[in-house]
Design a protein around this motif. Structure first.
Motif, mmCIF file in Angstrom:
data_model
loop_
_atom_site.group_PDB
_atom_site.id
_atom_site.type_symbol
_atom_site.label_atom_id
_atom_site.label_comp_id
_atom_site.label_asym_id
_atom_site.label_seq_id
_atom_site.Cartn_x
_atom_site.Cartn_y
_atom_site.Cartn_z
ATOM 1 N N GLN A 67 0.839 -1.511 -0.294
ATOM 2 C CA GLN A 67 -0.373 -0.093 -0.312
ATOM 3 C C GLN A 67 1.006 1.482 -0.516
ATOM 4 O OE1 GLN A 67 -2.708 -0.581 3.809
ATOM 5 N NE2 GLN A 67 -4.082 -2.212 2.562
ATOM 6 N N ARG A 68 2.269 1.106 1.014
ATOM 7 C CA ARG A 68 2.428 2.133 0.495
ATOM 8 C C ARG A 68 3.224 2.761 -0.904
ATOM 9 N NH1 ARG A 68 6.482 0.727 5.712
ATOM 10 N NH2 ARG A 68 4.773 0.153 6.934
ATOM 11 N N THR A 73 2.684 3.648 -4.129
ATOM 12 C CA THR A 73 2.105 4.347 -5.047
ATOM 13 C C THR A 73 2.467 4.141 -6.472
ATOM 14 O OG1 THR A 73 2.754 6.350 -4.414
ATOM 15 C CG2 THR A 73 1.025 5.419 -2.730
ATOM 16 N N SER A 74 3.828 3.971 -6.294
ATOM 17 C CA SER A 74 4.236 3.942 -8.125
ATOM 18 C C SER A 74 4.522 2.419 -8.424
ATOM 19 C CB SER A 74 6.321 4.724 -7.931
ATOM 20 O OG SER A 74 7.000 3.796 -7.310
ATOM 21 N N ARG A 75 4.014 1.190 -7.741
ATOM 22 C CA ARG A 75 3.906 0.105 -8.793
ATOM 23 C C ARG A 75 5.599 -0.748 -8.858
ATOM 24 N NH1 ARG A 75 -0.980 -2.740 -9.422
ATOM 25 N NH2 ARG A 75 0.140 -3.445 -11.378
#
Length: 335
Positions: A214-215, A217-219
């Protein structure tokens, strides 16, 4: 101190870092580094004020940031000798470790523990040093001492947990890493905990890895996905495991581990054609990976191609001469 004298001291340090070039080459190397555009301004200031420890520290940090660790070591050393402080000692200790001077780091840390008893970081770093030189019992005692004095030291919990894995004490290692993660939920201790969860088939693996993802965000962060794959592989949910390993490969095709884990699943399912194909992809990604060759050998051996299997076991040993499983396989086939 004039510039030539400064060069001489740097050259001595450069020799101690393993340089075998001539003295003139060392002097030229020192000049090329310390007076290139990145460092010239501060080096000129040090020439004018050679006893200014603040300038030496500033240049040492700049040198370290630019991977000039052999030269940074000298500045840290002189700063510590001229104006000792706890903060300078910690920086100097790190430089000693980076330059492979572990024994010198141990001696410095012992002195600093006596000199700065309230700074527990020296004890923790000494524990790291003991671990590096194989003094695991001594390191464990130091972490226990830190935690006795400060039960909120998340780094000590982490270091103790990692050390306990070497003792094969998974239960207590998990407890230490859980405490570390609760106190400070960093990626480092989270991944270490996820790895232990996955290897011990703990269903908490998925929840923890989802939280770590979940942290991202850039995948771009693959490790939690891989850990979930390992967990599902260990509990024999091969379909989910392969899907996760494929996701890792799609995100970063150079990441070798998902190929290996996926291939092992096919091997366990006796799907040797798919296993060989997967391990051959791994060889394409990393031609010098001994595990990939070893597992191709296992597949060839399983389908009766013993000569080919032997060739692959030998290839594995080319890249890792201490690969015990490959050695045993060679003995088995030749015996």
């Amino acid at each position: 101190m004039n510039r030539i004298a400064a060069f001489y001291l740097i050259i001595v340090t450069f020799f101690s870092a393993g340089c075998n070039s001539s003295s003139s080459e060392n002097k030229a190397a020192a000049q090329a580094v310390l007076y290139n555009p990145t460092f010239k301004t501060i080096s000129d200031r040090i020439d004018k004020d050679p006893d200014n420890t603040d300038l030496l520290l500033r240049r040492a940090e700049l040198l370290s940031q630019n991977n000039q660790h052999a030269f940074a070591y000298y500045d840290y050393k002189k700063s510590w000798e001229r104006k000792p402080s706890a903060s300078t000692a910690l920086l100097y200790t790190s430089s000693l470790f980076i330059n492979g001077k572990t024994n010198d780091a141990i001696e410095l840390l012992k002195r600093c523990i006596q000199q700065y008893p309230s700074v527990t970081e020296f004890t923790r770093r000494l524990g790291e040093a003991y671990t590096q030189v194989g003094k695991d019992t001594e390191a464990l005692a130091l972490y226990d001492d830190i935690l006795h004095k400060d039960s909120t030291n998340f780094e000590a919990y982490y270091e103790k947990g990692m050390l306990l894995t070497k003792f094969k004490d998974t239960l207590h290692a998990v407890q230490m890493l859980e405490k570390s993660y609760r106190l400070q939920p960093l990626l480092q201790n989270g991944l270490a905990l996820a790895n232990l969860y996955a290897e011990s088939k703990n269903e908490k693996t998925v929840e923890l890895c989802n939280a770590l993802q979940q942290r991202d965000t850039s995948r771009e962060f693959i490790d939690p996905i891989f850990m979930k794959g390992v967990y599902y592989s260990n509990i024999k949910d091969h379909k989910r495991a392969i899907a996760l390993f494929d996701e890792c490969i799609n995100r970063d095709w150079k990441f070798i581990e998902p190929y290996l884990e996926k291939g092992i699943i096919f091997y366990e399912e006796k799907n040797y054609d798919e296993a060989i194909k997967t391990f051959q992809f791994a060889v394409t990604v990393s031609y010098n990976n001994p595990d990939a060759y070893y597992w191709i050998g296992r597949c060839c051996e399983a389908i009766g191609k013993k000569d080919e299997a032997l060739d692959y076991y030998y290839k594995a040993l080319v890249f890792d001469k201490n690969f015990e499983e490959a050695k045993e396989a060679v003995k088995r086939l030749k015996g």
